[in-house]
Design a protein around this motif. Structure first.
Motif, PDB file in Angstrom:
ATOM      1  N   GLN B 183       0.755  -1.168   0.031  1.00  0.00           N
ATOM      2  CA  GLN B 183       0.022  -0.102  -0.008  1.00  0.00           C
ATOM      3  C   GLN B 183       0.732   1.231  -0.075  1.00  0.00           C
ATOM      4  N   SER B 184       1.711   1.341  -1.121  1.00  0.00           N
ATOM      5  CA  SER B 184       2.512   2.381  -0.969  1.00  0.00           C
ATOM      6  C   SER B 184       2.039   3.742  -1.271  1.00  0.00           C
ATOM      7  N   GLU B 185       2.112   4.818  -0.303  1.00  0.00           N
ATOM      8  CA  GLU B 185       1.275   5.969  -0.583  1.00  0.00           C
ATOM      9  C   GLU B 185       2.134   6.674  -1.615  1.00  0.00           C
ATOM     10  N   ILE B 186       3.201   6.713  -1.570  1.00  0.00           N
ATOM     11  CA  ILE B 186       4.132   7.380  -2.622  1.00  0.00           C
ATOM     12  C   ILE B 186       3.770   7.280  -4.031  1.00  0.00           C
ATOM     13  N   VAL B 187       3.633   5.785  -4.292  1.00  0.00           N
ATOM     14  CA  VAL B 187       3.123   5.342  -5.479  1.00  0.00           C
ATOM     15  C   VAL B 187       1.826   5.842  -5.800  1.00  0.00           C
ATOM     16  N   LYS B 188       0.833   5.703  -4.984  1.00  0.00           N
ATOM     17  CA  LYS B 188      -0.454   5.916  -5.159  1.00  0.00           C
ATOM     18  C   LYS B 188      -0.419   7.531  -5.593  1.00  0.00           C
ATOM     19  N   ASP B 189       0.357   8.492  -4.799  1.00  0.00           N
ATOM     20  CA  ASP B 189      -0.008   9.834  -5.199  1.00  0.00           C
ATOM     21  C   ASP B 189       0.900  10.171  -6.338  1.00  0.00           C
ATOM     22  N   GLU B 191       1.039   8.190  -8.909  1.00  0.00           N
ATOM     23  CA  GLU B 191      -0.043   7.846 -10.080  1.00  0.00           C
ATOM     24  C   GLU B 191      -0.632   8.990 -10.540  1.00  0.00           C
ATOM     25  N   LYS B 192      -1.384   9.718  -9.599  1.00  0.00           N
ATOM     26  CA  LYS B 192      -2.181  10.670 -10.035  1.00  0.00           C
ATOM     27  C   LYS B 192      -1.765  11.792 -11.019  1.00  0.00           C
ATOM     28  N   ILE B 193      -0.329  11.922 -10.872  1.00  0.00           N
ATOM     29  CA  ILE B 193       0.345  13.053 -11.751  1.00  0.00           C
ATOM     30  C   ILE B 193       0.195  13.078 -13.204  1.00  0.00           C
ATOM     31  N   PHE B 194       1.056  12.041 -13.551  1.00  0.00           N
ATOM     32  CA  PHE B 194       0.723  11.460 -14.952  1.00  0.00           C
ATOM     33  C   PHE B 194       1.420  10.039 -15.208  1.00  0.00           C
ATOM     34  N   PRO B 195       0.981   9.540 -16.374  1.00  0.00           N
ATOM     35  CA  PRO B 195       1.346   8.096 -16.387  1.00  0.00           C
ATOM     36  C   PRO B 195       2.891   7.757 -16.762  1.00  0.00           C
ATOM     37  N   PHE B 196       3.373   6.820 -15.984  1.00  0.00           N
ATOM     38  CA  PHE B 196       4.748   6.417 -16.469  1.00  0.00           C
ATOM     39  C   PHE B 196       5.062   4.994 -16.208  1.00  0.00           C
ATOM     40  N   GLU B 197       6.047   4.666 -16.454  1.00  0.00           N
ATOM     41  CA  GLU B 197       6.583   3.141 -16.345  1.00  0.00           C
ATOM     42  C   GLU B 197       7.645   3.372 -15.230  1.00  0.00           C
ATOM     43  N   MET B 198       7.726   2.375 -14.333  1.00  0.00           N
ATOM     44  CA  MET B 198       8.708   2.263 -13.199  1.00  0.00           C
ATOM     45  C   MET B 198       9.144   1.045 -12.842  1.00  0.00           C
ATOM     46  N   VAL B 199      10.312   0.697 -12.652  1.00  0.00           N
ATOM     47  CA  VAL B 199      10.864  -0.519 -12.323  1.00  0.00           C
ATOM     48  C   VAL B 199      11.816  -0.206 -11.058  1.00  0.00           C
ATOM     49  N   VAL B 200      11.580  -1.073  -9.779  1.00  0.00           N
ATOM     50  CA  VAL B 200      12.310  -0.402  -8.576  1.00  0.00           C
ATOM     51  C   VAL B 200      13.031  -1.803  -8.393  1.00  0.00           C
ATOM     52  N   GLY B 201      14.395  -1.831  -8.208  1.00  0.00           N
ATOM     53  CA  GLY B 201      15.374  -2.738  -7.785  1.00  0.00           C
ATOM     54  C   GLY B 201      15.733  -2.769  -6.319  1.00  0.00           C
ATOM     55  N   LEU B 202      15.818  -3.744  -5.714  1.00  0.00           N
ATOM     56  CA  LEU B 202      15.937  -3.603  -4.305  1.00  0.00           C
ATOM     57  C   LEU B 202      17.486  -3.026  -4.104  1.00  0.00           C
ATOM     58  N   LEU B 217      12.231  13.532 -16.231  1.00  0.00           N
ATOM     59  CA  LEU B 217      12.898  14.234 -15.077  1.00  0.00           C
ATOM     60  C   LEU B 217      12.080  14.722 -13.985  1.00  0.00           C
ATOM     61  N   ILE B 218      11.049  15.071 -14.134  1.00  0.00           N
ATOM     62  CA  ILE B 218      10.098  15.495 -13.202  1.00  0.00           C
ATOM     63  C   ILE B 218       9.789  14.407 -12.166  1.00  0.00           C
ATOM     64  N   VAL B 219       9.395  13.226 -12.704  1.00  0.00           N
ATOM     65  CA  VAL B 219       9.312  12.041 -11.765  1.00  0.00           C
ATOM     66  C   VAL B 219      10.440  11.768 -11.023  1.00  0.00           C
ATOM     67  N   ALA B 220      11.597  11.772 -11.718  1.00  0.00           N
ATOM     68  CA  ALA B 220      12.683  11.168 -10.992  1.00  0.00           C
ATOM     69  C   ALA B 220      12.976  12.302  -9.971  1.00  0.00           C
TER      70      ALA B 220
ATOM     71  N   LYS C 367      -3.334   4.634 -16.100  1.00  0.00           N
ATOM     72  CA  LYS C 367      -2.765   4.284 -14.678  1.00  0.00           C
ATOM     73  C   LYS C 367      -1.238   3.738 -15.394  1.00  0.00           C
ATOM     74  N   LYS C 368      -0.256   4.048 -14.701  1.00  0.00           N
ATOM     75  CA  LYS C 368       1.160   3.545 -15.187  1.00  0.00           C
ATOM     76  C   LYS C 368       1.038   1.921 -15.049  1.00  0.00           C
ATOM     77  N   LYS C 369       2.036   1.454 -15.587  1.00  0.00           N
ATOM     78  CA  LYS C 369       2.156  -0.205 -15.539  1.00  0.00           C
ATOM     79  C   LYS C 369       3.522  -0.110 -14.482  1.00  0.00           C
ATOM     80  N   ASP C 370       3.309  -0.709 -13.446  1.00  0.00           N
ATOM     81  CA  ASP C 370       4.570  -0.957 -12.742  1.00  0.00           C
ATOM     82  C   ASP C 370       4.596  -2.165 -12.327  1.00  0.00           C
TER      83      ASP C 370
END
Lengths: 245, 246, 395
Positions: B183-189, B191-202, B217-220, C367-370
């Motif tokens: 339930q990541s709040e950061i990701v939820k917030d 999402e609402k800005i604009f669509p993007f793809e994200m891959v998170v490595g541990l 650049l903005i999302v980063a 919605k983004k795909k992640d």
């Protein structure tokens, strides 16, 4: 230095040249038997020797080789008898390392290194007598040596120094003029495209004088390139006369 | 084993330091025959030392029902753990394996055959300098870590080599775990800005791709700045960005 | 130690964004990062923070015999060290190219331009002169070490005060700071270096490259100027070909930047002087904020947001009319189809299952795909991996 006029009222310099005159230039190619390419160059009283080996296998660590182009390795050294006072450390000190680095960068821009991946080109330059314009003499001698070795280049690389005295740009400075405290600009140029491979300047100069100074250096380099061109053509003629049937 | 739970309870959510111990009086428990043997799972940061549980990393003590305790610590350098998915950079192709840099003490190896649909004849199209999203199958202190790009059924399951474009940047490990929680709040917030793809490595590496370079650049930058913001500050910042007023 | 290698993806992205005139932290092409100058408790100690690059300079002096060729002039010695503290790629005791370049450039910038009056450093002509030694240490490497080092060195030199001396015949008495106030050096002018990074064979240039930009650049041009618009030195490096007007243009940009930075230095010097006079606290300890996170904080980066609103509207309007954009349905491979517009899946492998998601309503398309992977932090064997949120719905 007090009492030494770099430019007299009639427009003559210390050695009797006019402001934009170059020193007497003499060069010979193919002076050594072992090397793939060699050249000897005299620019006034400055004498420089350049020797080129390559392209050959990368020596030392294999990891230094680049997969898509050749590595250029330069070494600059001054003979201990080249300056007025005996030089205690001919190579390995910071100034020589910096000079070697600059030479390497200059020739990386000019040599078509993409044609020889995973190989190495060595350029060794030695100053036998130093009278100002060390870097320029090295570059000119190394260009001739590279041409002698048959390594493909985009264009000749010609280098020259320029200085500024009393609103007049001087071309091709000698040692006394360089150490007089005035400005020294070294420029390495590819004459046909007028693109600058290296620009280096020391001592203070007002920004407004910079265009004039660079223009003077460019013109000097172009003049130099003509002389180098003549030397190469003459050398080729001599060689071809001997091999012609 | 309520005694043990109560020992921990006082400290849950508190900062603990290396050297803190949780001691249990085992003898009092053994007399009570009605107590069943229960498991307590010690996560990262806790270590059993005979009768005690010692803390060896500084951080906040966390608890997950029914019996999991761990220390939530902050660090930048990653240590490989089996089963974790990371983003690696291919540094060399030697023999039958790729050498992949994951930001840890050793480079991990990734076999050619560990991709979906790869056979001895059909080699995967991976160059030096490419990014891969892979999972550790071997990661312990005695051996070189090994990665694979397929799961146990042999399917890629989202892993593999990245395509072109996108921006890779590094954040701290704590932020990465926060991004990956269900339930990541950061990701939820975000999402609402604009669509993007994200891959998170541990291992702290995050890859972002949005429609234009500017959005990427903005999302980063937003993600990197979420490191130390409280929820309200973050929401205020995201709102400003969404309004286009930043 | 080994440095993290630069991936092709990062390199491509950086080059593309430079072509689109965007930088990673939102600066313009000619903008500098935030410069912060702080002085230490001793005279002649200065730290400069240029964004995340941090450099420390310390000036010290001692009495030595002068050079034979110049008996009436003092000596200056510059030393720059790249400690492994600054970056994993630096190794101590190794004469790397970068070290030689930085050292020589610093020497030429400060010595040949005669920014310090060396004649005033003479105590007894031919026998004793002051030797001023400037040591610069790089504490954190985030690009553009040359500029930071030159600002630190000249600020430290302007801040430094040497002990007072009294000469009686052939005897020289050096007074300690308690006995007599130390004397500042006479600084004629302040040469500051400005670095320009060139990309794509000289087509694009950036001022003040950060570390990532330095890794992808083709070459570097360093111009040192002072605020009187005198050029103190120019050096081009890297195998790039420049044109004359590029060099002239850079010198014009440099003059603007140098005047700004010189302002900053004078203000910092004045501040420090004022604080010392008033008896307030000064030094490094004061400049590091207490009880606040130091490394992981970020300042606000000015990112261009102007046309984000427009783009967002564009996306919504595009999403409203998918048939115009993509003829639907599109058969990508047997068994899968694509309806409507969605972000292209960027996995190198054939992964067409994503397209099926677009059949759901409009909002879902945006919605983004992640990859949402939940892996508990325990060291247990069990690992829980959730599939893509969308896929579990469809399948």
């Amino acid at each position: 230095m007090a009492g030494l006029e770099l430019l007299s009222d009639q427009g003559y310099r210390l050695d009797g040249r006019k402001a934009t005159e170059l020193r007497k230039l003499q060069a010979r190619m193919g002076v050594f038997g072992q090397a793939d390419g060699s050249a000897y160059m005299e620019q006034g009283n400055t004498k420089a020797l350049a020797v080129v080996y390559g392209p050959h296998e990368v020596r030392g660590s294999r990891s230094k080789s680049l997969h898509d182009r050749a590595v250029i390795n330069c070494q600059y050294s001054m003979a201990t008898f080249s300056t007025a006072e005996r030089k205690r450390r001919p190579h390995g000190d910071r100034k020589s390392s910096e000079m070697s680095l600059h030479l390497k960068q200059t020739f990386e821009a000019a040599v078509l290194t993409q044609l020889y991946p995973r190989s190495q080109i060595d350029i060794y330059v030695k100053i036998l007598q130093s009278d100002g314009g060390n870097y320029s003499a090295c570059v000119n001698a190394a260009t001739l040596a590279l041409v002698d070795a048959g390594i493909p280049m985009r264009d000749y690389v010609c280098a020259c120094t320029a200085g500024f005295v009393e609103d007049t740009p001087l071309a091709d400075l000698c040692h006394a003029e360089e150490s007089g405290g005035g400005t020294t600009l070294s420029l390495a140029l590819l004459p046909r495209s007028e693109s600058i491979a290296l620009v280096q300047m020391d001592a203070r100069l007002h920004q407004d004088h910079l265009p004039a100074l660079m223009e003077a250096a460019t013109v000097a380099c172009k003049g130099l390139s003509k002389v180098l061109d003549d030397v190469v053509r003459q050398h080729l003629q001599e060689v071809s006369v001997q091999t012609r049937e | 084993m309520d005694i043990i739970h109560s020992c921990f309870k006082a400290q849950i959510g508190e900062v603990v330091l290396p050297g803190d111990v949780f001691r249990f009086n085992v003898s009092s428990v053994e007399d009570d025959s009605s107590v069943k043997a229960e498991k307590i799972i010690c996560g990262p940061g806790l270590r059993r030392n005979g009768d005690e549980i010692q803390v060896y990393k500084s951080g906040i003590l966390r608890h997950k029902q029914p019996n999991l305790y761990w220390i939530d610590s902050q660090q930048k350098r990653y240590v490989p753990v089996k089963g974790e998915s990371v983003i690696g950079i291919v540094t060399a192709k030697t023999g039958d394996i790729f050498k992949v840099d994951v930001g840890s003490s050793e480079q991990a190896s990734l076999s050619y055959l560990a991709f979906e649909g790869a056979t001895k004849r059909n080699r995967p199209n991976v160059q030096v300098g490419d990014l891969v999203y892979a999972q550790f199958i071997i990661a312990n202190k005695d051996m070189e870590p090994e990665l694979v790009c397929i799961d146990s059924c042999g399917r890629a399951n989202g892993m593999g080599v990245f395509g072109a474009d996108g921006l890779l940047f590094k954040v701290s490990l704590g932020l990465v775990r926060r991004l990956l929680s269900p339930q990541s709040e950061i990701v939820k917030d975000l999402e609402k800005i604009f669509p993007f793809e994200m891959v998170v490595g541990l291992n702290g590496r995050v890859w972002i791709k949005a429609k234009t370079i500017q959005q990427t650049l903005i999302v980063a930058n937003l993600l990197e700045s979420c490191e130390n913001m409280t929820a309200q500050q973050r929401q205020a910042l995201f709102k400003r960005v969404a309004d286009g007023a930043l | 130690m080994r440095e993290t290698p630069l991936s092709n993806c990062e390199r491509d992205f950086l080059l593309k964004s430079i072509e689109a005139k965007k930088r990673l932290d939102g600066r313009q092409t000619y903008d500098y990062r935030n410069i912060k100058i702080t002085f230490g408790t001793d005279y002649g100690c200065c730290t400069v923070c240029l964004g995340k690059t941090r450099v420390l300079a310390q000036v010290s002096c001692e009495l030595v015999p002068p050079k034979d060729a110049r008996p009436t002039e003092g000596l200056m010695f510059f030393n720059l060290e790249l400690s492994p503290m600054a970056s994993p790629g630096f190794q101590s005791n190794r004469q790397s190219e970068l070290l030689v370049t930085l050292n020589r450039q610093l020497e030429r910038c400060l010595r040949n331009s005669r920014c310090i009056d060396t004649e005033s450093l003479c105590v007894i002509s031919g026998e004793k002169v002051w030797q001023i030694r400037v040591d610069v240490h790089v504490l954190n490497h985030d690009g553009n070490l040359m500029d930071a080092a030159s600002v630190a060195a000249i600020s430290a030199l302007s801040h430094f005060k040497r002990p007072e001396v009294a000469i009686q015949g052939r005897d020289v008495t050096v007074f300690s700071p308690e006995e007599r106030d130390p004397v500042p050096l006479s600084v004629y002018h302040m040469p500051i270096c400005v670095s320009f990074a060139f990309f794509q064979q000289g087509t694009y240039l950036l001022v003040d490259p950060c570390e990532k930009e330095e890794q992808v650049m083709d070459g570097l041009l360093v111009i040192a100027m002072n605020k009187h618009r005198e050029i103190c030195f120019i050096q081009s490096s890297g195998g790039i070909m420049l044109l004359k007007d590029q060099v002239l243009r850079c010198s014009k940009i440099a003059s603007v930047k140098v005047s700004e930075i010189t302002e900053l230095i004078s203000k910092a010097l004045e501040n420090d002087k004022r604080v010392r006079k008033e008896g307030g606290k000064f030094g490094f300890a004061e400049s590091v904020a207490k009880e606040r996170i130091t490394v992981l904080t970020r300042e606000e980066a000015p990112l261009e947001m102007t046309d984000v609103q427009a783009t967002a509207d564009e996306i919504i309007s595009k999403a409203d009319a998918p048939p115009e954009v993509v003829p639907s349905p599109v058969i990508v491979a047997t068994g899968t189809g694509q309806v409507g517009e969605g972000l292209q899946s960027t996995w190198g492998l054939e992964d067409d299952d994503d397209e099926e998601e677009e059949m759901s309503d409009l909002t879902e398309r945006e919605k983004k795909k992640d990859e949402v992977m939940v892996i508990s932090d325990s060291e247990e064997e069990e690992v829980v991996i959730l599939n893509q949120a969308g896929q579990s719905k469809c399948s």
